[in-house]
Write an enzyme that holds these catalytic residues in place. Structure first.
Site, PDB file in Angstrom:
ATOM      1  N   ASN A  37      47.855  57.508  34.697  1.00 42.80           N
ATOM      2  CA  ASN A  37      47.148  57.209  35.941  1.00 42.80           C
ATOM      3  C   ASN A  37      45.656  57.250  35.616  1.00 42.80           C
ATOM      4  O   ASN A  37      45.070  58.327  35.509  1.00 42.80           O
ATOM      5  CB  ASN A  37      47.516  58.265  37.002  1.00 42.80           C
ATOM      6  CG  ASN A  37      46.697  58.093  38.270  1.00 42.80           C
ATOM      7  OD1 ASN A  37      46.006  57.088  38.456  1.00 42.80           O
ATOM      8  ND2 ASN A  37      46.760  59.082  39.165  1.00 42.80           N
ATOM      9  N   LYS A  39      43.206  56.413  37.410  1.00 40.56           N
ATOM     10  CA  LYS A  39      42.344  56.651  38.578  1.00 40.56           C
ATOM     11  C   LYS A  39      41.182  55.628  38.566  1.00 40.56           C
ATOM     12  O   LYS A  39      41.393  54.488  38.182  1.00 40.56           O
ATOM     13  CB  LYS A  39      41.860  58.098  38.594  1.00 40.56           C
ATOM     14  CG  LYS A  39      43.056  59.067  38.453  1.00 40.56           C
ATOM     15  CD  LYS A  39      42.721  60.480  38.701  1.00 40.56           C
ATOM     16  CE  LYS A  39      43.992  61.321  38.533  1.00 40.56           C
ATOM     17  NZ  LYS A  39      43.795  62.705  38.882  1.00 40.56           N
ATOM     18  N   HIS A 121      49.667  59.664  46.132  1.00 42.83           N
ATOM     19  CA  HIS A 121      48.948  60.597  45.257  1.00 42.83           C
ATOM     20  C   HIS A 121      48.100  61.540  46.119  1.00 42.83           C
ATOM     21  O   HIS A 121      47.547  61.115  47.149  1.00 42.83           O
ATOM     22  CB  HIS A 121      48.063  59.813  44.282  1.00 42.83           C
ATOM     23  CG  HIS A 121      47.499  60.692  43.214  1.00 42.83           C
ATOM     24  ND1 HIS A 121      46.421  61.513  43.432  1.00 42.83           N
ATOM     25  CD2 HIS A 121      47.888  60.900  41.933  1.00 42.83           C
ATOM     26  CE1 HIS A 121      46.163  62.197  42.316  1.00 42.83           C
ATOM     27  NE2 HIS A 121      47.040  61.841  41.396  1.00 42.83           N
ATOM     28  N   GLU A 123      45.200  62.581  45.844  1.00 42.01           N
ATOM     29  CA  GLU A 123      43.817  62.135  46.074  1.00 42.01           C
ATOM     30  C   GLU A 123      43.759  61.106  47.205  1.00 42.01           C
ATOM     31  O   GLU A 123      42.781  61.049  47.943  1.00 42.01           O
ATOM     32  CB  GLU A 123      43.222  61.576  44.769  1.00 42.01           C
ATOM     33  CG  GLU A 123      42.878  62.712  43.817  1.00 42.01           C
ATOM     34  CD  GLU A 123      42.947  62.358  42.346  1.00 42.01           C
ATOM     35  OE1 GLU A 123      43.002  61.168  42.008  1.00 42.01           O
ATOM     36  OE2 GLU A 123      42.952  63.300  41.526  1.00 42.01           O
ATOM     37  N   GLU A 190      53.252  66.988  41.481  1.00 44.78           N
ATOM     38  CA  GLU A 190      51.877  67.216  41.041  1.00 44.78           C
ATOM     39  C   GLU A 190      51.229  68.288  41.920  1.00 44.78           C
ATOM     40  O   GLU A 190      50.652  67.966  42.971  1.00 44.78           O
ATOM     41  CB  GLU A 190      51.071  65.923  41.152  1.00 44.78           C
ATOM     42  CG  GLU A 190      51.580  64.810  40.267  1.00 44.78           C
ATOM     43  CD  GLU A 190      50.477  63.854  39.870  1.00 44.78           C
ATOM     44  OE1 GLU A 190      50.305  63.627  38.679  1.00 44.78           O
ATOM     45  OE2 GLU A 190      49.760  63.362  40.756  1.00 44.78           O
ATOM     46  N   GLY A 196      43.492  67.820  37.381  1.00 44.95           N
ATOM     47  CA  GLY A 196      42.111  67.728  36.898  1.00 44.95           C
ATOM     48  C   GLY A 196      41.411  69.061  36.748  1.00 44.95           C
ATOM     49  O   GLY A 196      40.192  69.104  36.618  1.00 44.95           O
ATOM     50  N   SER A 235      47.073  68.241  34.804  1.00 45.67           N
ATOM     51  CA  SER A 235      46.529  68.749  33.543  1.00 45.67           C
ATOM     52  C   SER A 235      47.552  68.762  32.409  1.00 45.67           C
ATOM     53  O   SER A 235      47.529  69.645  31.554  1.00 45.67           O
ATOM     54  CB  SER A 235      45.912  70.139  33.742  1.00 45.67           C
ATOM     55  OG  SER A 235      44.862  70.068  34.681  1.00 45.67           O
TER      56      SER A 235
END
Ligand code: PGA
Length: 278
Positions: A37, A39, A121, A123, A190, A196, A235
């Site tokens: 991914n 991003k 996701h 985000e 996730e 991250g 991560s």
């Protein structure tokens, strides 16, 4: 392409056997994925360079999800390279077409060679206000066009600390999968606190959570849930991939930061390819 027809037939056979033999346990034959991914990262030149450097492997399904404007060039670079890599998008709109400025439809994704699409996701849930019912509409849209949705679920640190993980995951799963019969999707667990941050979940914790996720999927899909791949994301990198690959219910990884460099992404592909042959 060949690999996706093969996996389609394999899943179909599994589904039919699952229905015919009712309570039969079908384990250990789930597809393994290593998914990038990217991003909001990479230029056109960097994309070309990535696909030149990437080795990939036929022993796991490798999917790369670039930002929307890089999908078509990525498709061409993959085709040119002849490498076993599939293309995925990071988002899709729920409508077929129309007055939705800035959005991308499922037929547009299909048109430029996408076979997969990340949906829900964290985000997008955080910055674009996506909720479970929107995720559900997008999953239906992807399935109706024959793309495989990669459905992301996960709890925040606050929810984890107040012992709400299972409750949150169950409600995200029931919401995302409302009135969906097909089990042709992927789940990516996730945990938001791991994305991250460098604070990855231990392989043991991820395995335990994946077992719980599968138990919820069984409530919805019965024994067909055994054939649904559940990936870990947050991560994940070259150093911890081996631990995840050893776990029976971790069927691959969804990788952000560590997928940006072809060398480190390749390292993770190798780890899971090796695990798959054992
Ligand atoms: P990360 O991101 O690997 O950089 O933590 C994973 C993801 O958000 O999919």
């Amino acid at each position: 392409m060949e690999q996706s027809i093969e996996s389609y037939i394999r899943n179909l056979v599994r589904d039919v056997i699952g229905q015919t033999l009712g309570g039969l346990q079908i384990q250990g034959d789930r597809q393994t994925y290593v998914i990038a991914n990217w991003k909001m990262n990479k230029t056109l030149a960097e994309t070309a360079e990535f696909f030149q450097e990437l080795n990939s492997s036929k022993d796991v399904t490798v999917v790369v999800c670039p930002p929307a404007q890089l999908l078509y060039p990525a498709h061409l670079f993959i085709k040119q390279s002849g490498k076993p890599v599939h293309l995925g998008a990071q988002n899709v709109h729920w409508a077929d077409k129309g007055a939705y400025t800035g959005e991308t439809s499922i037929s547009m994704l299909k048109d430029v060679g996408c076979e997969y699409v990340i949906i829900g996701h964290s985000e997008r849930r955080q910055y674009a206000g996506e909720d479970d019912s929107l995720v559900n509409m997008k999953v239906k849209q992807a399935l109706s066009a024959g793309l495989t949705p990669i459905i992301c679920i996960g709890e925040t640190l606050e929810q984890k600390n107040s012992l709400q993980t299972e409750e949150v995951l169950a409600s995200q799963l029931f919401g995302a999968l409302n009135k969906i019969d097909s089990s042709q999707f992927i789940i990516a667990y996730e945990p938001v606190w791991a994305i991250g941050t460098g604070q990855s979940a231990t392989a043991e914790l991820a395995q335990q959570t994946h077992t719980y996720i599968r138990s919820v999927l069984k409530q919805i899909f019965g024994e067909k849930a055994e054939s649904i791949s559940i990936l870990y994301g947050g991560s994940a990198n070259e150093s911890n991939a081996a631990e995840y690959s050893k776990m029976p219910d971790i069927d691959g990884v969804l990788v952000g930061g560590a997928s940006l460099k072809a060398k480190s992404f390749d390292g993770m592909i190798k780890v899971f390819a090796k695990g798959d042959q054992n």
